[in-house]
Design a protein around this motif. Structure first.
Motif, PDB file in Angstrom:
ATOM      1  N   HIS A 164     100.661  50.962  97.835  1.00 57.47           N
ATOM      2  CA  HIS A 164     101.318  49.662  97.891  1.00 57.47           C
ATOM      3  C   HIS A 164     101.383  49.044  96.500  1.00 57.47           C
ATOM      4  O   HIS A 164     100.580  49.368  95.612  1.00 57.47           O
ATOM      5  N   ASN A 165     102.357  48.161  96.291  1.00 60.98           N
ATOM      6  CA  ASN A 165     102.368  47.254  95.150  1.00 60.98           C
ATOM      7  C   ASN A 165     101.905  45.910  95.692  1.00 60.98           C
ATOM      8  O   ASN A 165     102.682  45.172  96.296  1.00 60.98           O
ATOM      9  N   GLY A 166     100.633  45.624  95.528  1.00 60.27           N
ATOM     10  CA  GLY A 166     100.034  44.480  96.198  1.00 60.27           C
ATOM     11  C   GLY A 166     100.127  43.193  95.400  1.00 60.27           C
ATOM     12  O   GLY A 166      99.971  43.185  94.166  1.00 60.27           O
ATOM     13  N   PHE A 167     100.348  42.098  96.122  1.00 62.83           N
ATOM     14  CA  PHE A 167     100.342  40.752  95.551  1.00 62.83           C
ATOM     15  C   PHE A 167      99.435  39.890  96.408  1.00 62.83           C
ATOM     16  O   PHE A 167      99.572  39.868  97.638  1.00 62.83           O
ATOM     17  N   VAL A 168      98.496  39.187  95.775  1.00 58.11           N
ATOM     18  CA  VAL A 168      97.612  38.286  96.500  1.00 58.11           C
ATOM     19  C   VAL A 168      97.964  36.856  96.099  1.00 58.11           C
ATOM     20  O   VAL A 168      97.940  36.508  94.920  1.00 58.11           O
ATOM     21  N   LEU A 169      98.332  36.046  97.089  1.00 62.82           N
ATOM     22  CA  LEU A 169      98.743  34.679  96.824  1.00 62.82           C
ATOM     23  C   LEU A 169      97.540  33.750  96.843  1.00 62.82           C
ATOM     24  O   LEU A 169      96.786  33.727  97.824  1.00 62.82           O
ATOM     25  N   HIS A 170      97.382  32.988  95.767  1.00 64.08           N
ATOM     26  CA  HIS A 170      96.384  31.922  95.767  1.00 64.08           C
ATOM     27  C   HIS A 170      96.758  30.898  94.701  1.00 64.08           C
ATOM     28  O   HIS A 170      97.416  31.208  93.703  1.00 64.08           O
ATOM     29  N   HIS A 171      96.331  29.637  94.920  1.00 64.68           N
ATOM     30  CA  HIS A 171      96.820  28.524  94.101  1.00 64.68           C
ATOM     31  C   HIS A 171      96.191  28.471  92.706  1.00 64.68           C
ATOM     32  O   HIS A 171      96.617  27.674  91.870  1.00 64.68           O
ATOM     33  N   ARG A 172      95.211  29.337  92.433  1.00 69.83           N
ATOM     34  CA  ARG A 172      94.620  29.360  91.089  1.00 69.83           C
ATOM     35  C   ARG A 172      95.206  30.480  90.219  1.00 69.83           C
ATOM     36  O   ARG A 172      94.796  30.656  89.075  1.00 69.83           O
ATOM     37  N   ALA A 173      96.151  31.232  90.753  1.00 70.03           N
ATOM     38  CA  ALA A 173      96.828  32.252  89.945  1.00 70.03           C
ATOM     39  C   ALA A 173      97.705  31.565  88.902  1.00 70.03           C
ATOM     40  O   ALA A 173      98.016  30.370  89.006  1.00 70.03           O
ATOM     41  N   ASN A 174      98.106  32.316  87.882  1.00 67.36           N
ATOM     42  CA  ASN A 174      98.925  31.698  86.827  1.00 67.36           C
ATOM     43  C   ASN A 174     100.180  32.500  86.503  1.00 67.36           C
ATOM     44  O   ASN A 174     100.821  32.272  85.474  1.00 67.36           O
ATOM     45  N   ILE A 175     100.541  33.443  87.374  1.00 63.22           N
ATOM     46  CA  ILE A 175     101.737  34.262  87.156  1.00 63.22           C
ATOM     47  C   ILE A 175     102.686  34.061  88.338  1.00 63.22           C
ATOM     48  O   ILE A 175     102.273  34.142  89.501  1.00 63.22           O
TER      49      ILE A 175
END
Length: 238
Positions: A164-175
């Motif tokens: 997989h090409n994984g993405f984890v969503l969270h409000h402290r990310a910066n990208i």
């Protein structure tokens, strides 16, 4: 009358006549009061739409396949939603709308802050319920594939799959997505109502998932999922 589309879990081929499932027969006869001799669209998940004439004999409703057409409604983006199980009708809503937006697979996630815990017969009944919602969403949105609702999955199981090409969503990310290269396949990991724990975020990023920020505001789980899907489809899909 608008064109009727129904999912029929049956092998379909030109010239054949088949008996409709009990649910489809009930929907045509009792709900829609559909006239005999008129045509509907049937699909079975093979990527084609089948035009069929309704033939009613007493309590049995059958259809005769008269034409077959390739359905090109699928996105070029192969997108999996790994969604922290949300409470009640929120999960139903998420499944319906994410399928309308073009996801190809949905993985209900058992995460630390998931209020709903599914095991055994209860889990199986819930999966069957969600799969029916998924099938109806494919009918309504004009898709000719069936989106699979996977069994409830632990984070360790998801992270153990390297395909997989994984993405984890969270409000402290910066990208943001705008800073990402284009992908042809992706997996989005989103927490339940309480969000992902710091450890879950750390475990995900250590396994190769890319932290992703959707904006400056904190979004509810049902909002975050649909915003992420819509933006990925806009940038990389259809």
């Amino acid at each position: 009358m608008k064109k009727i589309r129904l999912y029929q879990n049956t092998a379909l081929s030109l010239g054949n006549s088949i008996e409709l499932s009990k649910d489809n027969s009930h929907h045509l006869n009792k709900v829609l009061r559909f006239p005999d001799g008129k045509n509907i669209t049937i699909f079975n998940g093979d990527g084609f739409d089948y035009d069929a004439k309704v033939q009613r004999l007493k309590k049995i409703t059958s259809i005769s396949i008269v034409s077959k057409l390739k359905n090109d409604s699928e996105s070029k983006l192969n997108l999996t939603l790994a969604q922290g199980i949300a409470k009640g009708e929120k999960m139903d809503f998420l499944i319906q709308k994410s399928i309308e937006l073009g996801v190809t697979s949905i993985i209900p996630m058992q995460l630390e802050r998931s209020v709903v815990r599914l095991k055994g017969d209860r889990a199986q009944k819930k999966i069957e319920h969600w799969q029916k919602i998924a099938n109806h969403a494919c009918e309504q949105s004009g898709r000719a594939v069936i989106v699979n609702i996977c069994q409830p999955t632990l984070l360790s199981e998801l992270l153990g799959n390297q395909n997989h090409n994984g993405f984890v969503l969270h409000h402290r990310a910066n990208i943001s997505l705008a800073q990402m290269p284009e992908y042809s396949s992706a997996t989005i990991l989103i927490g339940p109502e309480g969000g992902l724990t710091d450890q879950e975020v750390a475990d995900s990023t250590n396994a190769g998932f890319k932290p992703l920020l959707l904006g400056k505001r904190v979004l509810r789980t049902e909002t975050a999922s649909l915003v992420a899907i819509a933006n990925m489809q806009l940038l990389w899909g259809s």
